[in-house]
Motif scaffolding. Structure first.
Motif, mmCIF file in Angstrom:
data_model
loop_
_atom_site.group_PDB
_atom_site.id
_atom_site.type_symbol
_atom_site.label_atom_id
_atom_site.label_comp_id
_atom_site.label_asym_id
_atom_site.label_seq_id
_atom_site.Cartn_x
_atom_site.Cartn_y
_atom_site.Cartn_z
ATOM 1 N N ARG A 166 0.838 -1.204 0.000
ATOM 2 C CA ARG A 166 0.000 0.000 0.000
ATOM 3 C C ARG A 166 0.872 1.254 0.000
ATOM 4 N NH1 ARG A 166 -2.499 4.093 1.997
ATOM 5 N NH2 ARG A 166 -4.719 4.418 1.824
ATOM 6 N N HIS A 191 -5.672 4.364 -3.087
ATOM 7 C CA HIS A 191 -6.135 5.267 -2.035
ATOM 8 C C HIS A 191 -6.929 4.550 -0.947
ATOM 9 C CE1 HIS A 191 -4.640 8.567 -4.413
ATOM 10 N NE2 HIS A 191 -5.255 8.035 -5.449
ATOM 11 N N ALA A 201 1.057 3.976 -3.059
ATOM 12 C CA ALA A 201 0.252 5.084 -2.529
ATOM 13 C C ALA A 201 -0.181 6.107 -3.575
ATOM 14 C CB ALA A 201 0.978 5.773 -1.378
ATOM 15 N N ASP A 244 -10.089 1.145 -4.058
ATOM 16 C CA ASP A 244 -10.027 2.569 -4.401
ATOM 17 C C ASP A 244 -8.697 2.851 -5.117
ATOM 18 O OD1 ASP A 244 -10.802 5.205 -4.620
ATOM 19 O OD2 ASP A 244 -10.260 5.726 -2.554
ATOM 20 N N ALA A 245 -8.473 2.046 -6.172
ATOM 21 C CA ALA A 245 -7.165 2.061 -6.820
ATOM 22 C C ALA A 245 -7.191 2.512 -8.272
ATOM 23 C CB ALA A 245 -6.558 0.661 -6.752
#
Length: 133
Positions: free
Chosen positions: A54, A62, A58, A82-83
Motif C-alpha cells: 500500500r 487510495h 500510494a 479505491d485504486a
C-alpha cells in the motif's frame, strides 16, 4: 539496479526475482506476484506485506490493501481498493487501469536478498540471449 550490501546480499527491483499478473473490476485492482521457488518466496514475505505494498503504490491506491498467501504456487495476491480512479468508465487514467498495476508493483525494491539466490532466479538477468552465430 543491483546494489551489493554487507554479507553478500543485494537490493534489487522485484522484477528481477518474480513475475506478476493483475486485473481490475470496478475501482479494485488485484495483483498476484509469483516467485520461481520457495526460498525467494519466503525471503520476500515480510517485505511484501499489505502495508508495504500500500505504501509503495500510494500514488495509485487510495484505499486498503488485502494480502492473500498462496503457498502452493509461491505467490502473494494483493487486492487494492479505491485504486483505479473510480474504475474504467469514470477514470481519467486512460491506460493505467488494473492490468498495468503488476508492472508498477514489480518496480518495488526488495532488500537483503542473498546474491547467489538472486542470481539463481531465471528472471535475474532477463531472457536468455540468443546465440549470435
Amino acid at each position: 539496479m543491483t546494489t551489493a550490501t554487507d554479507g553478500g546480499t543485494v537490493d534489487l527491483p522485484l522484477y528481477r526475482l518474480a513475475q506478476a499478473r493483475s486485473g481490475d473490476k470496478g475501482d479494485t485492482s488485484d495483483i498476484t506476484v509469483f516467485f520461481p521457488d520457495a526460498e525467494l518466496f519466503r525471503l520476500c514475505d515480510e517485505q511484501l506485506s499489505a502495508d508495504a505494498v500500500r505504501a509503495f503504490l500510494a500514488p495509485l491506491v487510495h484505499g486498503g490493501v488485502e494480502r492473500y498467501v498462496i503457498p502452493n504456487v509461491f505467490a502473494y495476491k494483493f487486492v487494492c481498493h479505491d485504486a483505479l480512479g473510480g474504475g474504467g468508465s469514470s477514470s481519467l487514467r486512460s491506460d493505467n487501469l488494473g492490468k498495468s498495476m503488476a508492472s508498477a508493483l514489480l518496480r518495488m525494491t526488495v532488500r537483503g536478498i542473498p546474491a547467489a539466490l538472486a542470481e539463481s532466479s531465471p528472471l535475474f538477468a532477463g531472457p536468455p540471449k540468443k546465440d549470435a552465430r
